[in-house]
Design a protein around this motif. Structure first.
Motif: not given
Lengths: 61, 252
Positions: B129-130, B132-142, B181-189
């Motif tokens: 786990w990291v 990053d914006a994609r993983l964190t926003s997906f956790l927020i969805l959950f 768009f998290s992977v475009d807006w922020w630098n993500t793993l």
């Protein structure tokens, strides 16, 4: 290495989790369906009908 | 003009729960058959047709369940948001039934996307786990899904509960473009989009086709389960009405 495949354990765990989660979802829907049907039939057997059904004399809305 | 009126009238006919239940009963066997065939073909392509990736090796096979789970997790939320508009604006009788029935299914797909992503990330990234914006926003969805399920269960009267759930669903919908768009807006793993992007997919067709078949299978599964869960919710509300009638002695 698992089953002769590099990182095979991760692949097996991912697909096992997928199978378990989807099975649980299907079981939830099916068990809920049967349980609700049983309760509704029991209530109707006690003579309870919704007004719309009773006035239509059948399985109305 | 007449055609538009006829189409609108047909849609409103479906708003009648009894007609809707008849429709579900008629299409359910076909949907179950279609879902089974799509999964059989998709899983065959996943294990016997798709090649191993030149960088990720066999681990790439996790993609065939991870990516469709993530797509469906977001698709389900979008469907709930549209139903919420139907519930708030038009007070469509089936709209809040649709929202309530979809939430546990969406939560399961989101959990699957997070868990299979973690199982894919450990061998590929070296970490489960990291933040990053994609993983964190997906956790927020959950967390949003769990919150909506909790709210639905807190308010006993389905009609009163529907309004609160619809508002919260619409507020949470802001997270969907953030995820996309998290992977475009922020630098993500997490890697950027490789299928749904401007300029077409950058993934090789030998890997893309099994992925698309699995995505179709997941979509068919979602539609099948959603309709079945909606049918259950309608019957649950009928039982509630019958019990209230029994309690008030109205029908005795």
């Amino acid at each position: 290495m698992f089953l002769g495949i590099e990182h095979g354990g991760f692949i097996v765990m991912a697909f096992a989790l997928f199978a378990l989660s989807i099975s649980a979802l299907i079981a939830w829907v099916v068990i809920d369906h049967r349980s609700l049907d049983r309760i509704e039939a029991d209530l109707q057997a006690r003579g309870l009908r919704r007004r719309s059904t009773a006035s239509a004399g059948g399985d109305g809305p | 003009m007449t055609d538009t009126i006829t189409t609108t009238s047909r849609l409103w006919d479906l708003a009648n729960p009894t007609r809707f239940l008849r429709l579900v009963a008629a299409v359910q066997p076909w949907l179950i058959g279609l879902t089974t065939i799509l999964f059989a073909v998709g899983l065959y392509m996943t294990f016997f047709v798709a090649p191993a990736d030149y960088q990720q090796g066999e681990t790439v096979r996790i993609m065939y369940i991870h990516v469709p789970s993530a797509w469906l997790a977001m698709f389900c939320y979008v469907a709930m948001a549209i139903s919420s508009i139907g519930s708030l604006v038009w007070r469509h009788p089936l709209a809040d039934v649709s929202v309530k029935a979809a939430a546990p299914i969406g939560a399961t797909f989101t959990f699957l996307a997070l868990a299979t992503g973690s199982l894919w990330g450990k061998p590929m990234w070296g970490t489960w786990w990291v933040w990053d914006a994609r993983l964190t926003s997906f956790l927020i969805l959950f967390i949003m899904y769990l919150g909506l399920i909790a709210l639905q269960r807190t308010i006993e009267d389905p009609t009163r509960g529907a309004r609160a759930v619809a508002i919260l669903t619409l507020v949470g919908a802001i997270n969907i473009p953030i995820i996309k768009f998290s992977v475009d807006w922020w630098n993500t793993l997490h890697q950027p989009a490789s299928v749904l992007k401007i300029g077409g997919p950058s993934i090789h067709p030998s890997l893309l086709w099994p992925l698309l078949v699995m995505a179709l299978a997941f979509t068919a599964l979602f539609v099948t389960l959603h309709l079945a869960a909606m049918r259950n919710e309608i019957v649950r509300r009928r039982i509630r009405t019958l019990r209230m009638m029994a309690a008030s002695g109205e029908d005795r």
